[in-house]
Each structure stands twice: as C-alpha cells, then as structure tokens.
Design an enzyme around this catalytic site. Structure first.
Site, PDB file in Angstrom:
ATOM      1  CG  ASP A  49      -0.757   2.541  11.530  1.00 35.22           C
ATOM      2  OD1 ASP A  49      -0.293   1.238  11.410  1.00 35.22           O
ATOM      3  OD2 ASP A  49      -1.758   2.505  11.945  1.00 35.22           O
ATOM      4  CD  GLU A  96       0.103  -0.976   7.628  1.00 31.51           C
ATOM      5  OE1 GLU A  96       0.104  -2.070   8.066  1.00 31.51           O
ATOM      6  OE2 GLU A  96      -0.080  -0.192   8.466  1.00 31.51           O
TER       7      GLU A  96
END
Length: 727
Positions: free
Chosen positions: A406, A459
């Site tokens: 993330d 990401e």
C-alpha cells in the site's frame, strides 16, 4: 536474618516496580554462602518454598516494609515451587524467576545486527515447554526502557509481578511465565528512563488480539494443517508475467454478512467466498489488510497488530483454513500489506519505550499529515528488520501467495503531500527517501529469495522508475505495479457524456505509450467506489440501460487491454450504490436482470481471458499488441489486436463508446474467418443482442493499413471481440 539476604534498596525497587534488573534479585541466588529464594507475591500473607519431589516446605520470611516480598534460605540448590496463602485462599505456582533465559547468543547477535529474517520465531509470545515446565515465553524490543513487564488478567495487570530480563545491548527483554497458555490476554507495561510509565502497549509481534474495541494482545499458537502441496508446486507459473491474473479485491467485513448483520468467519468465508470467486473465474483473491487494526473505518489501513490476523473473523488457525481452502480450489490469496505508516493509538507502536522508537522523532519525517499517522524510521536496522520479517511471516506461516504493498509513493518521497519547509531532504539534498527505497528492495529480495513462486505488487502512483524491475538491475524488485494512470485516465473518459468523448479520445489510448515500462495490473479498486466517488455504475453517463451498457463496454476494454486485472467486490455485478464498509454488498440486486447480466459478463470475461493466450501471454510486452484504429475520435471507436505466442490465434477487440449502432469496416491482421467470442450487447448480459452471430470473414478490401477487412456490426456502447478461427 532477612536483612542479610536482600539489600533494602533493591527490595524497595522491586516492590515499587522500578528495578531495572529484577532477575538479579528475585528467584534463586547464592548469598552469604546460602541458596536464597526471593519472591514478590502481592496479596500473600505467608509464603512457603516447596523443594524436592516431596515438596518439602521451607517457610519464607516477609521483608519488613516491603509487603509481598519474601526470602527463604534453602539447604541446597534445586528446583522448587511456591505456595502462598492470603485472605483465606492458598495457591501453588512455579516461580517465573527460577527459569533461565530462552533466547540464545545467536538470537541476540542477529537481533542486534538487524538480520534476523524470521523475527517472529524469537519475539512475541510463544507457548513452549521450558526446563520441563509448560508456559509462555515473551520477548519484546524496547531498548530505551528502564523496566518492561508483562501484564494481563493473570497478574491483575500489575507491572510489578512479571518484570522481564534485559538481554544485553540488543534492547530485547524476555521472560518465561510458567502455567500461562493460549488465550491469555496481555500487554507490556514499560517504564522509561525518566521513571514515566506510559500507556500499556500491545505486543508488536503478537500473534493475536482481543476483539475491538478491546485491544490487548492474546497468546495464540499458529497451527492448522495445509493440504495445498500441489498448489504451491505450480504457483510460480501462475504468477508469471505470461500468466492470466485476474484479481478479486475483497473487504472481508462487508463482502457478505450473516443473519443479524454478523461478519462472516474465516471458516464461513472458506466456503462462501472461495466458492463464489472460483465460480466467477478470478484467479486470485486480494484481501484488504487483515493485520489487526483498532478502527473499523480504517478498513485495515491503520494496523496495530502487524503479526496478528484480525480476530474479527476468527483465529490464526481458522485464517490458515481459509487460505488452504482457496488453494484447493485453484485460487491464490494476496494480502494488502501496509508498511508505510501506523496509527497513533496509545496501545500501538508510537513512542513504544517512551521514545520515538519505530517512528522518526521529527514530525517532518515521522508524521503523516494526510492520515494523522506515524511513519516508520526505515533507516533504523531493527525497524527495517521488523517490517521485512513481517512480509516473510505472512508468506511462510499462512502460505499467502503475494503482497500488494500500500501507498508506495508515500514511502518513496520525503516531500510526499508536504509543502516547502515541511520535509527534510535526503543526504544529497533530494526528495527521494533512500531508506524506504532500500527497505522495499530488501523486502522484495528477501521474499522472492525465501519463498518460491510468490508475487508482490506496488500501489505506486508516480513515474518512479523501475518499480517492477529486479533489484540487481536497479529496480525496486516488485513483480507488478498498479497502473494508476491508466485507471484515472480511462475512468475520467468514461464519466463524460458520449457527445463529449470525441474531444478526450486519447485518454483511452495514452496508457499504451508506457504500457511496457512496468509489469502492470489494471486496478479498479475499493478507492474508486468510496468517499462520494459513487459506484462504477453511478460513474457511467446516460439512462439506466445506457449506464449498464457503458459499464459492460468499459470492462470489455479493460479485459482486452494489456495488463493483469483487478476488480473490487460488488463491481462485478454493478452494485448501484458506492461501497459501505459497515454493511454487506447489495446481493439482492442480483434479482434484477441487468445486474445478473453484468455478473455473467464478468464471469465470461475471466473465462475467455484465462483460456485465450493472446489475451494474457504478452500482457507486458509490445509484441503482443497492435493498434488497428486508435484515432477515430469522431466515432469514439477503438480497435486493436492481441497476440500470444507463435501459433496462438490472434484476438481483435473493438470498442464503440457512443450510443450509436455502427456498421463498421474493420481492418484485420490476417485473412480467413474470425469468430465473435464476446459481445457486451448480448441478451445474456442485458444488451439488445445486436452483433455478428457466426462471426465475420475477411475480404480482400484494404482498410486500416491492412490488406483485408470485414464489415462488422458495433452495437451502441459495446465491446466486441473476434478470435482468429483455427485452420
């Protein structure tokens, strides 16, 4: 007599919970030529030491002015137990201070060096048999503490009762508590150098937690058999850049609820979720973060228990069962992993030992303004080791198949979301976070090196070079990168009224200018259907029917576009409202034909994508793609060819993004017959059943720069795929 057995100052420090080395006082020690047991048992009025097999009692003397502290001289050295009496009760127990250390010199060395790959083997709470006695071993890193204690229901949360042993210069404290087993709740009470006792802390390497909002750690064994040997043996091929990868992203708490609005357990999900995803033809399930987290509204992105699967759905053994069930159905499990920041909750990592230990001291480096969270100090070897080991932990202990990391962009840049003066440059005066880069490289090198066949995905929303390039070639070492630019451009285009799309035509083609720069995943994730952005269906312009047609056409564009696929739950049946983490998806909408149609369509997209090499083999290579028509802005039509290996039938995809049916001459890359293998306007999917039944045959009419072409029917707002017929 007792005055000669224990120093009065040491006795007072023990009773007041401020002694930095309690194992030098408590337990069995030789003093004044005698073996002396010293024990601190608050609440006891009398204490006996039971020695030998017969348990012969030796009465202990109370230390004057130090309630609960006793000393007894034994005739010889040996094992013993304690028997206490007080307030009308009596109890026997093993003295935790009679046991030697559990950690060895090599553990200490690797901990200090920051190279202990499997940190969880050493730190945390482990149920073991030590020196012939069953109990739990606790170990925690708190280098700046004056005293660390394990507290819990078992000792009425009294930090004086189970202080720990400091292990040299490593900053690690440990103790073995006999008789304590699985299910015990605990925290650490930490006294800083200034004598300040801060809030009780959960175990950074704890394997379990209480149900939120309670937040103590829980002693858990990581058990549960796997039966996924065949899956693991073939896993590497499934994660190749040549493989079909279609990911179903899931928030476990809101995918489906049980009667009474109860969250499903891991065991229920092992049946219901796994069966559903397998039926839908996805290859992987990606779970939003399941590391324990205190606040439901964070969706797991503010984790406190990095080594604990959230208890919201069950125990570690039950989470293992979910992973095993997925593997036995041919599905991979990916975890959303959050090494970029952690919350400021008092029981968390912030100022863990009274100092900024896991985080930077300077808020310009250590505080995340967007999320009000703390940022790890990646340059500290113990912190980097903690995170890298955590990545390895999920892959090894739970057979997880990969990690989606993330908010990588927030890690890579020191000035991420900061104004001038709010950040500190690196040693060269630049904005790159060298320490975070090194951490990500080390993580990828470690997990790919230690666990065969796994995958990692970043990401990462910037143009940082080499995200999915190997570390030894100067990259970050990820297997894949989310294509955030493609997602933003194409959704921006699709949200426009078709009459205006001609003026933004190349938002849909721009992704091909950089499609081969990384190993891309095309993500339609949870972030696109929350916070007022609306559902995928809501984004689409037009009437109700046109909204569905637009969405089907977009998915047809996406599945035929180079790149692996990711779709958030609910998007596969065109849920009407945006996602709400507090309630189940709107499964009742499948009673409506249009929603069932989109679900059937996504199922077929996955099937055809998996079964057709031309659609996935060259997802990351330019030789697998060829534009046929990329400039027909007036008609808002796009056409391209996908190619696999030599001998694989080619696929031609055509997308019409206006609400106008067209008879369209299409240049074809080869002659012969072409079968229509997908038409988003099929009645089965909720469309008008307009198309090219029976396929088309190429004619010797030059078009689109090809020697042959065919006249094809393009339904309004549609995606149509043709596959080269065999023979």
């Amino acid at each position: 007599m007792t005055e000669t057995l224990i120093d009065h100052g040491a006795a007072k420090a023990i009773v007041e919970g401020r002694h930095g080395d309690p194992f030098s006082v408590l337990g069995l020690h030789k003093r004044e030529g005698a073996w002396v047991v010293t024990a601190f048992v608050p609440g006891a009025e009398r204490l006996s030491v039971l020695t030998g097999k017969a348990g012969k009692p030796v009465e202990a003397a109370a230390i004057l002015g130090c309630d609960g502290l006793f000393c007894a001289a034994l005739p010889k050295k040996g094992d013993y137990r304690l028997r206490a009496e007080g307030h009308g009760a009596a109890w026997e127990f093993d003295d935790p201070f009679r046991f030697g250390p559990v950690l060895g010199e090599m553990d200490e060395y690797l901990l200090g060096e920051g190279t202990l790959k499997r940190l969880w083997h050493v730190l945390g709470a482990h149920v073991i048999t030590h020196e012939g006695v069953e109990g739990t071993h606790f170990a925690v890193w708190a280098p700046n503490a004056e005293r660390v204690s394990v507290v819990g229901d078992f000792n009425v949360w009294d930090g004086r009762r189970h202080p720990m042993r400091r292990r040299g210069p490593t900053g690690v404290w440990e103790t073995f508590i006999p008789g304590l087993g699985e299910g015990a709740t605990y925290k650490y009470e930490i006294r800083g150098h200034n004598g300040y006792v801060g809030p009780l802390k959960a175990d950074p390497v704890g394997f379990g937690s209480e149900h939120p909002p309670a937040n103590a750690s829980v002693v858990r064994k990581i058990v549960g058999e796997f039966h996924d040997q065949d899956w693991l043996a073939g896993r590497a091929a499934r994660h190749s850049i040549d493989a079909p990868i279609s990911i179903y992203e899931v928030h476990l708490g809101s995918w489906r609820r049980a009667p009474g609005d109860r969250m499903l357990s891991y065991l229920e999900l092992a049946e219901q979720l796994v069966d559903y995803v397998a039926d839908m033809g996805f290859t992987h399930i990606e779970l939003l973060p399941i590391s324990e987290f205190p606040f439901d509204g964070s969706w797991g992105y503010q984790p406190v228990g990095m080594y604990a699967p959230t208890i919201r759905h069950g125990t570690p053994a039950e989470f293992r069962a979910l992973v095993d069930a997925a593997h036995r159905r041919g599905l991979g499990i990916l975890l959303d992993w959050v090494p970029g920041h952690f919350p400021t909750d008092p029981h968390g990592l912030g100022r863990f030992d009274g100092t900024p230990l896991y985080e930077h001291a300077d808020p310009r480096e250590g505080f995340h303004q967007d999320w009000n969270t703390l940022i790890y100090n990646y340059g500290r070897i113990e912190v980097a080791n903690y995170l890298v080991s955590n990545a390895l932990y999920w892959l090894e202990e739970y057979h997880i198949d990969g990690l989606r990391v993330d908010a990588v962009a927030s890690m890579l840049y020191r000035d991420y979301s900061r104004k001038d003066g709010e950040w500190i440059p690196n040693k060269d005066g630049g904005r790159e976070n060298y320490e975070a880069i090194a951490l990500l490289q080390r993580m990828n090198t470690t997990v790919y090196g230690e666990v065969p066949g796994i995958m990692t995905a970043a990401e990462e929303s910037t143009a940082f070079p080499g995200v999915s390039r190997p570390v030894d070639h100067g990259g970050l070492g990820f297997g894949f990168k989310w294509n955030m630019g493609w997602m933003n451009d194409t959704l921006s285009y699709m949200e426009k009224d078709p009459i205006y799309r001609q003026f933004h035509h190349h938002q849909m083609t721009f992704g091909l200018h950089y499609a081969w720069s990384e190993n891309y995943i095309l993500p339609i994730s949870h972030d696109e259907v929350v916070h007022g952005k609306g559902s995928m269906l809501e984004k689409m312009p037009g009437s109700g029917e046109e909204k569905f047609a637009n969405l089907r056409a977009y998915y047809g564009f996406m599945w035929a576009h180079p790149g692996k696929k990711l779709l958030f739950m609910g998007c596969e049946f065109a849920q009407g409202r945006e996602w709400n983490h507090n309630q189940s998806l709107d499964w009742h909408q499948l009673d409506i034909a249009e929603h069932r149609g989109v679900q059937s369509y996504v199922r077929d997209l996955n099937r055809i994508y998996r079964d057709t090499p031309a659609l996935h083999v060259n997802d990351t290579r330019p030789e697998g793609f060829e534009w046929i028509e990329s400039n027909d802005a007036g008609a808002s039509v796009y056409a391209w060819a996908r190619k696999g290996r030599s001998g694989d039938p080619m696929v031609v995809a055509v997308v019409n993004l206006t609400p106008v049916e067209r008879s369209y001459r299409l240049g074809l890359p080869a002659g012969g017959h072409w079968d229509e293998i997908l038409n988003s306007d099929a009645a089965l999917y909720g469309g008008g059943n307009r198309g090219n039944l029976g396929g088309v045959t190429a004619e010797a009419v030059a078009w689109h720069g090809r020697a042959q072409s065919a006249l094809v029917t393009l339904p309004p707002l549609s995606a149509v795929w043709f596959r080269q017929a065999k023979g």
